[in-house]
Enzyme design. Structure first.
Site, PDB file in Angstrom:
ATOM      1  N   ASN A   1      62.781 -54.772  -8.999  1.00 11.23           N
ATOM      2  CA  ASN A   1      64.170 -55.153  -8.717  1.00 11.23           C
ATOM      3  C   ASN A   1      64.928 -54.967 -10.021  1.00 11.23           C
ATOM      4  OD1 ASN A   1      66.595 -56.363  -8.169  1.00 11.23           O
ATOM      5  ND2 ASN A   1      65.766 -58.439  -7.883  1.00 11.23           N
TER       6      ASN A   1
ATOM      7  N   LYS B   1      68.023 -55.277 -10.536  1.00 15.12           N
ATOM      8  CA  LYS B   1      69.206 -56.149 -10.659  1.00 15.12           C
ATOM      9  C   LYS B   1      70.392 -55.307 -11.156  1.00 15.12           C
ATOM     10  CE  LYS B   1      66.067 -59.985 -11.165  1.00 15.12           C
ATOM     11  NZ  LYS B   1      65.781 -61.324 -11.660  1.00 15.12           N
TER      12      LYS B   1
ATOM     13  N   HIS C   1      67.778 -62.809  -2.213  1.00  8.33           N
ATOM     14  CA  HIS C   1      67.284 -63.100  -3.568  1.00  8.33           C
ATOM     15  C   HIS C   1      67.934 -64.391  -4.062  1.00  8.33           C
ATOM     16  CE1 HIS C   1      66.526 -62.814  -7.845  1.00  8.33           C
ATOM     17  NE2 HIS C   1      65.544 -61.990  -7.539  1.00  8.33           N
TER      18      HIS C   1
ATOM     19  N   GLU D   1      69.175 -65.181  -6.788  1.00  8.62           N
ATOM     20  CA  GLU D   1      70.432 -65.001  -7.525  1.00  8.62           C
ATOM     21  C   GLU D   1      71.599 -64.826  -6.566  1.00  8.62           C
ATOM     22  OE1 GLU D   1      68.975 -61.806  -9.969  1.00  8.62           O
ATOM     23  OE2 GLU D   1      67.705 -63.247 -11.038  1.00  8.62           O
TER      24      GLU D   1
ATOM     25  N   GLU E   1      59.324 -66.205  -4.780  1.00 12.53           N
ATOM     26  CA  GLU E   1      59.806 -66.185  -6.164  1.00 12.53           C
ATOM     27  C   GLU E   1      60.274 -67.579  -6.562  1.00 12.53           C
ATOM     28  OE1 GLU E   1      61.063 -61.873  -7.273  1.00 12.53           O
ATOM     29  OE2 GLU E   1      62.812 -62.958  -6.559  1.00 12.53           O
TER      30      GLU E   1
ATOM     31  N   GLY F   1      62.805 -64.646 -14.816  1.00 11.00           N
ATOM     32  CA  GLY F   1      63.454 -64.310 -16.078  1.00 11.00           C
ATOM     33  C   GLY F   1      63.210 -65.321 -17.184  1.00 11.00           C
TER      34      GLY F   1
ATOM     35  N   SER G   1      58.583 -63.392 -13.545  1.00  7.93           N
ATOM     36  CA  SER G   1      57.945 -63.086 -14.834  1.00  7.93           C
ATOM     37  C   SER G   1      56.604 -62.371 -14.691  1.00  7.93           C
ATOM     38  CB  SER G   1      57.801 -64.354 -15.682  1.00  7.93           C
ATOM     39  OG  SER G   1      59.081 -64.889 -15.980  1.00  7.93           O
TER      40      SER G   1
ATOM     41  N   GLY H   1      61.098 -58.063 -11.870  1.00  2.58           N
ATOM     42  CA  GLY H   1      62.444 -57.902 -12.424  1.00  2.58           C
ATOM     43  C   GLY H   1      62.380 -57.191 -13.768  1.00  2.58           C
ATOM     44  N   GLY H   2      62.488 -57.967 -14.845  1.00  8.60           N
ATOM     45  CA  GLY H   2      62.579 -57.410 -16.200  1.00  8.60           C
ATOM     46  C   GLY H   2      61.541 -56.340 -16.521  1.00  8.60           C
TER      47      GLY H   2
HETATM   48  P1  13P Z   1      61.644 -61.362 -13.548  1.00  9.56           P
HETATM   49  O1  13P Z   1      60.435 -60.512 -13.268  1.00  9.56           O
HETATM   50  O2  13P Z   1      62.560 -60.778 -14.581  1.00  9.56           O
HETATM   51  O3  13P Z   1      61.267 -62.782 -13.817  1.00  9.56           O
HETATM   52  O4  13P Z   1      62.515 -61.374 -12.192  1.00  9.56           O
HETATM   53  C1  13P Z   1      61.888 -61.650 -11.004  1.00  9.56           C
HETATM   54  C2  13P Z   1      62.826 -61.324  -9.896  1.00  9.56           C
HETATM   55  O5  13P Z   1      63.833 -61.986  -9.715  1.00  9.56           O
HETATM   56  C3  13P Z   1      62.521 -60.166  -9.045  1.00  9.56           C
HETATM   57  O6  13P Z   1      63.317 -60.155  -7.917  1.00  9.56           O
END
Ligand code: 13P
Length: 251
Positions: A10, A12, A95, A97, A167, A173, A213, A234-235
């Protein structure tokens, strides 16, 4: 039908089209042999470039959100039909967020999941508890309820094709991953909820991913558990080497 291993990124609100194309070209060179489904959920502005670059590779492309209506006066929104006609295959729905910053609710998540199926998109539905809910011991209640409401009104055939991403919000994050045991237990709870509503056969084929993470250094341990079918990253999905190593951990 058995449970599919899925490694999804993802991105983002990151990556410009030229960066997306370079990333996909580089990732495709080292993932010819991968057995997992590899998905990159990219910003809308990268979709077209990413789809072209990913042609004839193992990499599938997804969006990060969609509206439930097909067309209409919804300034700034993109519909499932719009995604489907350009060959997008997956879409992240609900998600945390989006729930947190864009007022998505279990009700809108459910409408979007139904609309995704209408346009033959594969929904990746996110559920997860906040730190406060975790500390109050409400994790299982929160995630099973979110799962139930997201899937309400779907046929058993549709539920089999839903991808769920567990999640925990406190792990996104933050560098704090749930232990593989805790993540696996939460995912078992989600699977059990699906079993209670839709039966064992359905629960046994739904792919449930962990997100929060995930990195190359912790992926293998997560993937070795009984119920975690992959990751939503994510990251660590923004770096080719790191993401490739996560994919390799699932092989
Ligand atoms: P991180 O892997 O950066 O923690 O993000 C997870 C996420 O929100 C994937 O949708």
């Amino acid at each position: 039908m058995s449970r599919r291993k899925i490694i999804a990124g993802n991105w983002k609100m990151n990556m410009l089209p030229n960066e997306a194309m370079e990333f996909i070209t580089r990732l495709s060179e080292c993932t010819y042999e991968a057995k997992s489904e590899i998905v990159l959920c990219v910003p809308y502005t990268d979709l077209f470039y990413s789809l072209l670059t990913a042609q004839n590779t193992k990499i599938k492309i997804g969006a990060q959100n969609m509206h439930w209506e097909e067309t209409g006066a919804y300034t700034g929104e993109v519909s499932g039909k719009m995604l489907k006609v350009i060959n997008v295959e997956y879409v992240i729905i609900g998600h945390s967020e989006r729930r947190q910053y864009f007022a998505e609710t279990d009700e809108t998540v459910n409408k979007k999941v139904k609309s995704a199926f209408k346009y033959n998109l594969k929904p990746i539905v996110c559920v997860g508890e906040t730190l406060e809910q975790k500390e109050e011991g409400k994790t299982n209640e929160v995630i099973t309820n979110q799962t139930k409401l997201a899937l309400e009104g779907l046929s058993t055939e549709q539920v089999k094709n839903v991808i769920i991403a567990y999640e925990p919000i406190w792990a996104i994050g933050t560098g704090k991953t749930a232990t593989s045991e805790d993540a696996n237990n939460s995912i078992k709870e989600i699977r059990n909820e699906i079993k209670n509503i839709y039966g064992e056969e359905v629960a046994n084929v739904v792919s449930i991913l962990y997100g929060g993470s995930v990195k190359a250094s912790n992926a293998k341990e997560l993937f070795e558990t009984s119920d975690i079918d992959g990751a939503l990253v994510g990251g660590a999905s923004l770096k080719v080497e790191e993401f490739k190593n996560i994919i390799m951990s699932a092989e």
